[in-house]
Design a protein around this motif. Structure first.
Motif, PDB file in Angstrom:
ATOM      1  N   ALA A  23       0.913  -1.305  -0.031  1.00 43.02           N
ATOM      2  CA  ALA A  23      -0.026   0.072  -0.228  1.00 43.02           C
ATOM      3  C   ALA A  23       0.715   1.047  -0.325  1.00 43.02           C
ATOM      4  CB  ALA A  23      -0.911   0.115   1.322  1.00 43.02           C
ATOM      5  N   SER A  24       0.107   2.191  -0.558  1.00 33.88           N
ATOM      6  CA  SER A  24       1.484   3.414  -1.096  1.00 33.88           C
ATOM      7  C   SER A  24       0.967   4.798  -0.473  1.00 33.88           C
ATOM      8  CB  SER A  24       1.684   3.443  -2.717  1.00 33.88           C
ATOM      9  OG  SER A  24       2.087   4.246  -2.550  1.00 33.88           O
ATOM     10  N   GLU A  25       1.316   5.694  -0.244  1.00 36.39           N
ATOM     11  CA  GLU A  25       1.520   7.281   0.192  1.00 36.39           C
ATOM     12  C   GLU A  25       1.301   8.289  -1.768  1.00 36.39           C
ATOM     13  OE1 GLU A  25       5.668   5.962  -0.240  1.00 36.39           O
ATOM     14  OE2 GLU A  25       4.166   5.677   0.944  1.00 36.39           O
ATOM     15  N   THR A  26       1.486   7.085  -2.519  1.00 36.87           N
ATOM     16  CA  THR A  26       0.910   7.606  -3.258  1.00 36.87           C
ATOM     17  C   THR A  26       0.021   8.203  -3.889  1.00 36.87           C
ATOM     18  OG1 THR A  26       2.066   5.461  -4.990  1.00 36.87           O
ATOM     19  CG2 THR A  26       0.711   7.042  -6.079  1.00 36.87           C
ATOM     20  N   PRO A  27      -0.095   9.921  -4.453  1.00 34.84           N
ATOM     21  CA  PRO A  27      -1.718  10.183  -4.204  1.00 34.84           C
ATOM     22  C   PRO A  27      -2.506  10.198  -5.203  1.00 34.84           C
ATOM     23  CG  PRO A  27      -0.077  11.751  -5.783  1.00 34.84           C
ATOM     24  CD  PRO A  27       0.716  10.360  -4.696  1.00 34.84           C
ATOM     25  N   GLU A  28      -4.243  10.491  -4.583  1.00 31.82           N
ATOM     26  CA  GLU A  28      -4.838   9.997  -5.214  1.00 31.82           C
ATOM     27  C   GLU A  28      -4.877  10.244  -6.423  1.00 31.82           C
ATOM     28  OE1 GLU A  28      -8.161   9.634  -3.531  1.00 31.82           O
ATOM     29  OE2 GLU A  28     -10.027   9.726  -4.894  1.00 31.82           O
ATOM     30  N   ALA A  29      -4.689  11.665  -7.552  1.00 35.19           N
ATOM     31  CA  ALA A  29      -4.491  11.426  -8.925  1.00 35.19           C
ATOM     32  C   ALA A  29      -2.476  11.731  -9.160  1.00 35.19           C
ATOM     33  CB  ALA A  29      -5.445  12.512  -9.606  1.00 35.19           C
ATOM     34  N   PRO A  30      -1.735  10.576  -9.300  1.00 28.82           N
ATOM     35  CA  PRO A  30      -0.401  10.816  -9.892  1.00 28.82           C
ATOM     36  C   PRO A  30      -0.397  11.506 -10.998  1.00 28.82           C
ATOM     37  CG  PRO A  30      -0.614   8.865  -9.643  1.00 28.82           C
ATOM     38  CD  PRO A  30      -2.325   9.261  -9.410  1.00 28.82           C
ATOM     39  N   THR A  31       0.809  11.791 -10.821  1.00 27.75           N
ATOM     40  CA  THR A  31       0.893  13.099 -11.709  1.00 27.75           C
ATOM     41  C   THR A  31       1.413  12.832 -13.483  1.00 27.75           C
ATOM     42  OG1 THR A  31       3.528  14.048 -10.517  1.00 27.75           O
ATOM     43  CG2 THR A  31       0.945  15.328 -10.190  1.00 27.75           C
ATOM     44  N   GLY A  32       1.555  11.599 -12.978  1.00 26.95           N
ATOM     45  CA  GLY A  32       3.518  10.629 -14.344  1.00 26.95           C
ATOM     46  C   GLY A  32       2.426   9.561 -14.028  1.00 26.95           C
ATOM     47  N   PRO A  33       2.567   8.599 -15.309  1.00 26.89           N
ATOM     48  CA  PRO A  33       2.767   8.072 -15.308  1.00 26.89           C
ATOM     49  C   PRO A  33       3.742   6.347 -14.265  1.00 26.89           C
ATOM     50  CG  PRO A  33       3.024   7.704 -17.523  1.00 26.89           C
ATOM     51  CD  PRO A  33       3.611   9.565 -16.489  1.00 26.89           C
ATOM     52  N   ALA A  34       3.017   5.692 -13.345  1.00 27.07           N
ATOM     53  CA  ALA A  34       4.102   5.072 -12.687  1.00 27.07           C
ATOM     54  C   ALA A  34       3.603   3.357 -12.661  1.00 27.07           C
ATOM     55  CB  ALA A  34       3.963   5.439 -11.427  1.00 27.07           C
ATOM     56  N   PRO A  35       4.330   2.230 -13.541  1.00 27.79           N
ATOM     57  CA  PRO A  35       3.385   1.613 -14.036  1.00 27.79           C
ATOM     58  C   PRO A  35       3.686   0.091 -12.725  1.00 27.79           C
ATOM     59  CG  PRO A  35       4.556   2.086 -15.101  1.00 27.79           C
ATOM     60  CD  PRO A  35       4.628   3.241 -14.726  1.00 27.79           C
ATOM     61  N   ALA A  36       3.349  -0.271 -11.769  1.00 27.99           N
ATOM     62  CA  ALA A  36       3.605  -1.063 -10.469  1.00 27.99           C
ATOM     63  C   ALA A  36       4.397  -2.364 -11.325  1.00 27.99           C
ATOM     64  CB  ALA A  36       2.208  -1.297  -9.984  1.00 27.99           C
ATOM     65  N   VAL A  65     -11.530   0.513 -18.077  1.00 29.04           N
ATOM     66  CA  VAL A  65     -11.343  -0.154 -17.075  1.00 29.04           C
ATOM     67  C   VAL A  65     -11.511   1.011 -16.217  1.00 29.04           C
ATOM     68  CG1 VAL A  65     -10.213  -1.997 -15.287  1.00 29.04           C
ATOM     69  CG2 VAL A  65     -11.160  -2.332 -17.430  1.00 29.04           C
ATOM     70  N   GLY A  66     -10.375   1.775 -16.151  1.00 27.75           N
ATOM     71  CA  GLY A  66     -10.236   3.261 -15.033  1.00 27.75           C
ATOM     72  C   GLY A  66     -11.388   3.599 -15.698  1.00 27.75           C
ATOM     73  N   LYS A  67     -12.249   4.527 -15.965  1.00 23.31           N
ATOM     74  CA  LYS A  67     -13.284   4.869 -16.354  1.00 23.31           C
ATOM     75  C   LYS A  67     -14.103   4.329 -15.780  1.00 23.31           C
ATOM     76  CE  LYS A  67     -16.358   7.711 -19.437  1.00 23.31           C
ATOM     77  NZ  LYS A  67     -16.636   7.509 -20.812  1.00 23.31           N
ATOM     78  N   ARG A  76     -20.565   5.028  -5.014  1.00 21.59           N
ATOM     79  CA  ARG A  76     -20.601   4.391  -3.660  1.00 21.59           C
ATOM     80  C   ARG A  76     -20.011   5.316  -2.467  1.00 21.59           C
ATOM     81  NH1 ARG A  76     -21.574   0.665  -7.795  1.00 21.59           N
ATOM     82  NH2 ARG A  76     -22.338  -0.711  -7.427  1.00 21.59           N
ATOM     83  N   GLY A  77     -19.658   6.205  -3.026  1.00 19.82           N
ATOM     84  CA  GLY A  77     -18.766   7.207  -2.370  1.00 19.82           C
ATOM     85  C   GLY A  77     -16.970   6.653  -1.496  1.00 19.82           C
ATOM     86  N   LEU A  78     -16.860   5.816  -2.278  1.00 21.38           N
ATOM     87  CA  LEU A  78     -15.916   5.191  -1.903  1.00 21.38           C
ATOM     88  C   LEU A  78     -14.608   5.486  -2.469  1.00 21.38           C
ATOM     89  CD1 LEU A  78     -16.386   1.785  -2.064  1.00 21.38           C
ATOM     90  CD2 LEU A  78     -16.623   2.881   0.175  1.00 21.38           C
ATOM     91  N   SER A  79     -13.421   5.768  -0.731  1.00 19.48           N
ATOM     92  CA  SER A  79     -12.174   7.064  -1.484  1.00 19.48           C
ATOM     93  C   SER A  79     -11.194   5.388  -1.793  1.00 19.48           C
ATOM     94  CB  SER A  79     -12.018   7.616  -0.275  1.00 19.48           C
ATOM     95  OG  SER A  79     -11.106   6.521   1.258  1.00 19.48           O
ATOM     96  N   LEU A  80     -10.306   5.759  -2.398  1.00 23.12           N
ATOM     97  CA  LEU A  80      -9.357   4.695  -2.785  1.00 23.12           C
ATOM     98  C   LEU A  80      -8.960   3.757  -1.303  1.00 23.12           C
ATOM     99  CD1 LEU A  80      -7.194   6.706  -5.759  1.00 23.12           C
ATOM    100  CD2 LEU A  80      -8.771   4.804  -6.676  1.00 23.12           C
ATOM    101  N   LEU A  94      -4.687   1.374  -7.151  1.00 27.75           N
ATOM    102  CA  LEU A  94      -5.949   1.300  -7.304  1.00 27.75           C
ATOM    103  C   LEU A  94      -6.249   2.740  -8.686  1.00 27.75           C
ATOM    104  CD1 LEU A  94      -7.867   0.631  -4.430  1.00 27.75           C
ATOM    105  CD2 LEU A  94      -7.865   0.266  -7.199  1.00 27.75           C
ATOM    106  N   GLY A  95      -5.451   4.076  -8.109  1.00 25.89           N
ATOM    107  CA  GLY A  95      -5.037   4.879  -9.032  1.00 25.89           C
ATOM    108  C   GLY A  95      -4.509   4.626 -10.326  1.00 25.89           C
ATOM    109  N   GLN A  96      -3.294   4.181 -10.396  1.00 25.29           N
ATOM    110  CA  GLN A  96      -2.864   4.532 -11.257  1.00 25.29           C
ATOM    111  C   GLN A  96      -4.157   3.625 -12.340  1.00 25.29           C
ATOM    112  OE1 GLN A  96       0.661   1.331 -11.305  1.00 25.29           O
ATOM    113  NE2 GLN A  96       1.473   3.239  -9.865  1.00 25.29           N
ATOM    114  N   ILE A  97      -5.005   2.115 -12.247  1.00 22.02           N
ATOM    115  CA  ILE A  97      -5.917   1.587 -12.857  1.00 22.02           C
ATOM    116  C   ILE A  97      -6.996   3.139 -12.863  1.00 22.02           C
ATOM    117  CG2 ILE A  97      -7.859   0.374 -12.687  1.00 22.02           C
ATOM    118  CD1 ILE A  97      -6.350  -1.742 -10.923  1.00 22.02           C
ATOM    119  N   GLU A  98      -7.451   3.699 -11.980  1.00 21.61           N
ATOM    120  CA  GLU A  98      -8.490   5.022 -12.745  1.00 21.61           C
ATOM    121  C   GLU A  98      -7.893   5.619 -13.409  1.00 21.61           C
ATOM    122  OE1 GLU A  98     -10.180   6.740  -9.474  1.00 21.61           O
ATOM    123  OE2 GLU A  98     -10.745   4.757  -8.684  1.00 21.61           O
TER     124      GLU A  98
END
Length: 245
Positions: A23-36, A65-67, A76-80, A94-98
């Motif tokens: 589990a990462s501290e990656t922000p909810e909307a990463p600014t650049g590609p970061a393949p896992a 899938v991301g959309k 559903r009112g769920l945060s990442l 999850l952020g990268q998928i979105e």
């Protein structure tokens, strides 16, 4: 199956286990590609993993899938963070998928679908017109396991309510695919067209060869296992108790 299957890890006999990214501290909307990239699993973790979309893979599915994931999660009112805890999929992934930056494996999609209490196909559905639909083989969007030994191809459009789905499944020789229970009342009707299948459904065990078919209740854990070196090919009709889509 995995209504293209709520999966736990699967592995080829003797293959090493792959773990989930932390589990990462990656922000909810990463600014650049970061393949896992897969990392060693914590002790006791199941053998399942994420994979970034390879450059030569079919990239069209990732933004779909991301959309869908962002829309369904928001509805559903769920945060990442909450979805990560419910699904066991890291917040970073999850952020990268979105954002369409990573193409998730079947395992990951099924964990997300189960956490959202939705059929698997809800995450990969695309809008389209009614009437006759031709789905060219060359345009198919196949979902694969992390090691590429299991491949599932949907043979139906996703843009209309339905209770029945149709899939082509392929499993390499001497491999297995583990599926978590589907929603209550789900039935799987499959036919083997190549190879030998050993199917475990709960405590039951069945061996099927080319031409054999089986109908079973898929609301319990089940395992598909290819017996011998020959690749296994199957066609699956999945019927839900309630309409989906």
């Amino acid at each position: 199956m995995k209504s293209v299957r709520e999966n736990t890890g699967r592995r080829k006999a003797g293959a090493s286990e792959r773990g989930r990214p932390p589990a990462s501290e990656t922000p909810e909307a990463p600014t650049g590609p970061a393949p896992a990239s897969p990392e060693a699993p914590p002790e006791g973790d199941p053998a399942w993993a994420y994979e970034a979309a390879p450059p030569d893979s079919d990239q069209d599915l990732a933004p779909v899938v991301g959309k869908n994931l962002r829309r369904l999660r928001s509805q559903r009112g769920l945060s990442l963070e909450r979805l990560a805890k419910a699904s066991g999929v890291s917040r970073a992934m999850l952020g990268q998928i979105e954002l369409g930056q990573s193409a998730p494996t079947i395992n990951v999609l099924w964990k997300i679908a189960r956490a959202l209490d939705l059929p698997f196909s809800a995450l990969i559905s695309m809008t389209g017109g009614a009437g006759t639909r031709v789905m060219r083989a060359r345009e198919a969007k196949r979902l694969t396991s992390h090691d590429g030994r299991f491949v599932s191809r949907a043979l139906f459009p996703f843009d209309a309510p339905r209770r029945v789905e149709f899939y082509e499944l392929q499993l390499k020789g001497d491999s297995e695919e583990r599926a978590e229970p589907h929603p209550p009342g789900t039935l799987e009707n499959l036919i083997v067209t190549r190879g030998t299948l050993e199917l475990e459904v709960g405590a039951e065990r069945h061996v099927l060869t080319a031409g054999d078919a089986i109908l079973f209740e898929a609301d319990k854990p089940h395992v598909y296992r290819s017996v011998g070196p020959e690749d296994l090919q199957m066609y699956l009709v999945m019927t839900y108790a309630e309409e989906v889509g």
